[in-house]
Design an enzyme around this catalytic site. Structure first.
Site, PDB file in Angstrom:
ATOM      1  N   ALA A  25      34.238  18.343   3.493  1.00  0.00           N
ATOM      2  CA  ALA A  25      34.165  19.719   2.990  1.00  0.00           C
ATOM      3  C   ALA A  25      33.623  20.670   4.039  1.00  0.00           C
ATOM      4  CB  ALA A  25      33.305  19.765   1.731  1.00  0.00           C
TER       5      ALA A  25
ATOM      6  N   SER B 173      23.048  16.521   9.413  1.00  0.00           N
ATOM      7  CA  SER B 173      22.239  15.481  10.044  1.00  0.00           C
ATOM      8  C   SER B 173      23.106  14.263  10.279  1.00  0.00           C
ATOM      9  CB  SER B 173      21.044  15.106   9.167  1.00  0.00           C
ATOM     10  OG  SER B 173      20.339  14.022   9.722  1.00  0.00           O
TER      11      SER B 173
ATOM     12  N   ILE C 119      30.127  10.493   1.669  1.00  0.00           N
ATOM     13  CA  ILE C 119      30.658   9.646   0.607  1.00  0.00           C
ATOM     14  C   ILE C 119      31.894   8.878   1.080  1.00  0.00           C
ATOM     15  CG2 ILE C 119      31.709   9.661  -1.673  1.00  0.00           C
ATOM     16  CD1 ILE C 119      28.735  10.063  -1.740  1.00  0.00           C
TER      17      ILE C 119
ATOM     18  N   ALA D 140      43.063   9.382   0.008  1.00  0.00           N
ATOM     19  CA  ALA D 140      44.387   9.784  -0.437  1.00  0.00           C
ATOM     20  C   ALA D 140      44.363  11.275  -0.742  1.00  0.00           C
ATOM     21  CB  ALA D 140      44.797   9.005  -1.687  1.00  0.00           C
TER      22      ALA D 140
ATOM     23  N   LYS E 146      52.306   9.268   1.940  1.00  0.00           N
ATOM     24  CA  LYS E 146      52.119   9.076   0.511  1.00  0.00           C
ATOM     25  C   LYS E 146      53.152   9.904  -0.246  1.00  0.00           C
ATOM     26  CE  LYS E 146      48.885  10.003  -3.280  1.00  0.00           C
ATOM     27  NZ  LYS E 146      47.575  10.563  -3.663  1.00  0.00           N
TER      28      LYS E 146
ATOM     29  N   PRO F 273      55.541  10.748  -8.730  1.00  0.00           N
ATOM     30  CA  PRO F 273      55.963  11.182  -7.402  1.00  0.00           C
ATOM     31  C   PRO F 273      55.631  12.654  -7.148  1.00  0.00           C
ATOM     32  CG  PRO F 273      57.820  11.321  -8.885  1.00  0.00           C
ATOM     33  CD  PRO F 273      56.638  10.830  -9.712  1.00  0.00           C
TER      34      PRO F 273
ATOM     35  N   THR G 298      42.274  14.611  -6.157  1.00  0.00           N
ATOM     36  CA  THR G 298      42.127  16.067  -6.226  1.00  0.00           C
ATOM     37  C   THR G 298      40.943  16.627  -5.448  1.00  0.00           C
ATOM     38  OG1 THR G 298      40.851  15.851  -8.281  1.00  0.00           O
ATOM     39  CG2 THR G 298      43.231  16.167  -8.490  1.00  0.00           C
TER      40      THR G 298
END
Length: 504
Positions: A18, A42, A48, A53, A81, A99, A347
């Protein structure tokens, strides 16, 4: 004395996906303006890194930065993908693909699914996916770039990436720093507020102070500024989204060509993902701690990895929901600090992209007009709720009966906005479109079809069609899709060509 109210200093709190997406985008956006961009992160705090994807919007994001597909794929060890393959969500052996593309050809303002449904009711066994080039390519393990001028909707599909999120952040960091962004490697000791409650500065460990006009919180679930300093409330959506934890583990790649889709397999109290990269695979189990223990989750995950494990599984806890105000005072929360649903449908990165575009369009001055902030918050809330509803749909429509988790998901109350959509679909085979929808009707159609949820009747204008004429038309569509698939290289062949292009 100057009365210039322009923002001159933007401080991004946290790096990771982000933070560096935001930094790169703002450096590019303000390349001809005197706006200073600073990232404070830091290096001894991990990120995470669950999401590897994406959905097709990621390609538009890095294209705006001037980065091409081949370069970005090489930098992030990416594969292609075409969609998501759902296995066992309606019981053992069930299987369908969502799809990035369309189905068949609409005619006379009537959706193709009505024509397909009429033929299906008359005994035609061909599945809806046979009319989707994206789904057919994915299932065949083939890939090519979509036509820039597709001859018909039968040729329309899109694609995204499976990428190494850490390498992606590194590439964007290099882009941002080359564009003038300053990076400060330090832990934040305290967030200092002004008397009016606005953020004045970050006080770093070691005594340094970083002042700014606008602060962007990309500090992850912690929400160091938006939550800890500004005490902005959080809306808990766990009554609709029961999964609240995940175990993630990297593995070697399985033998054979990498598949051009994300695999998501239903498990006893959640689902497992499998994502092929060029250099390794990503695996994880998303589960509800109310229905499954940590030990049970790990035991269910590890026998089903895509390859041999490269690390011990890492637990990630989360609370599904969103920040009540994504923008409060002079702080904008982006990424996990603004909210999180779960990894299903990939998402998280897409919501970062839309937050960036929203901030660019509503960029404030030092007066921080409430009208600007309110519009940002309204758009953010509506978009998050639309994505929430789409994710809930998968759980609500499931047809598993083997565990309490799946039975309870099917029986749960759902938001009124989603109930309206399902009701209209069941009654008329039509789609409700709200503002700020990330997923278009073709995606909803894929999920309805995957769970075999259809209205009893087709559109009245289709009922009187000549069955033989309809049969011939549908056969021609299927042949066109099958022929296109047969002429397409394998995913591995495409990746090799991209690798040669990047090295040239």
């Amino acid at each position: 004395m100057s009365d210039d109210q322009s923002i001159r200093s933007v401080v991004i709190v946290g790096g990771g996906t982000a933070g560096w997406m935001m930094a790169a985008a703002l450096v590019q956006h303000f390349r001809n303006a005197p706006v200073r961009i600073t990232v404070v992160e830091s290096s001894d705090i991990g990120t995470i890194g669950v999401g590897e994807a994406t959905i097709p919007t990621i390609r538009r994001f890095y294209a705006q930065l001037g980065l091409g597909d081949a370069e970005l794929m090489a930098a992030t060890e990416a594969t292609c993908k075409l969609g998501i393959r759902f296995q066992d969500w309606s019981g053992p052996g069930s299987d369908f693909i969502h799809p990035f593309g369309l189905y068949g050809q609409d005619l006379n303002g009537i959706g193709f699914h009505h024509y397909w449904r009429k033929a299906h009711q008359a005994g035609d066994p061909a599945p809806l996916a046979d009319y989707s080039l994206g789904a057919s390519l994915a299932r065949a393990g083939r890939f090519t770039l979509p036509s820039r001028n597709p001859p018909s909707t039968l040729s329309v599909f899109d694609w995204a990436l499976h990428l190494d999120a850490g390498l992606f952040a590194q590439r964007l960091r290099r882009y941002a720093e080359e564009g003038g962004c300053t990076r400060i490697d330090a832990r934040i000791g305290q967030v200092r507020l002004r008397e009016d409650g606005f953020v004045a500065a970050l006080e770093l460990e070691g005594g340094r102070t970083v002042e700014g006009d606008l602060f962007i919180d990309c500090s992850g679930f912690r929400g160091l500024v938006i939550a800890e300093a500004l005490k902005t409330p959080y809306e808990d959506w766990s009554r609709w989204l029961p999964c609240d934890a995940a175990y993630a583990v990297q593995s070697t790649l399985p033998d054979g060509d990498p598949q051009p889709f994300t695999r998501v397999t239903a498990r006893s109290a959640g689902w497992q993902w499998g994502i092929p990269l060029r250099h390794r695979a990503g695996n994880g189990l998303v589960f509800s701690s109310r229905y499954q223990s940590d030990e049970g989750a790990v035991a269910e995950l590890m026998p089903h990895l895509m390859g041999e494990p490269l690390m011990e599984p890492r637990r990630i806890g989360f609370k599904p929901g969103r920040r009540a105000q994504a923008w409060f005072k002079n702080c904008v929360s982006v990424g996990l600090s603004s909210g999180f649903l779960e990894p299903l449908e990939s998402t998280s990165i897409a919501l970062i992209e839309t937050a960036i575009e929203r901030l660019k369009g509503l960029f404030p001055d030092k007066r921080f007009d409430p009208a600007v902030i309110d519009e940002f918050n309204e758009q953010s809330a509506e978009e998050m709720e639309r994505v929430r509803d789409f994710v809930i749909l998968h759980y609500k429509l499931n047809q598993r009966t083997d565990t309490a988790f799946w039975r309870d998901c099917r029986e749960m109350e759902i938001p009124e906005t989603l109930q309206r959509k399902i009701a209209l679909w069941r009654a008329r085979g039509q789609f409700v479109r709200y503002r700020w929808e990330m997923f278009h009707p073709a995606s909803w159609l894929a999920i309805y079809d995957g769970f075999d949820v259809w209205p009893d009747r087709v559109d009245p204008a289709v009922e009187a069609l000549d069955p033989e004429q309809l049969k011939r038309s549908l056969e021609a569509m299927r042949r066109a899709v099958a022929e296109a698939v047969s002429q397409t290289p394998t995913h591995a062949q495409f990746l090799s060509a991209v690798g040669r292009q990047a090295a040239a």
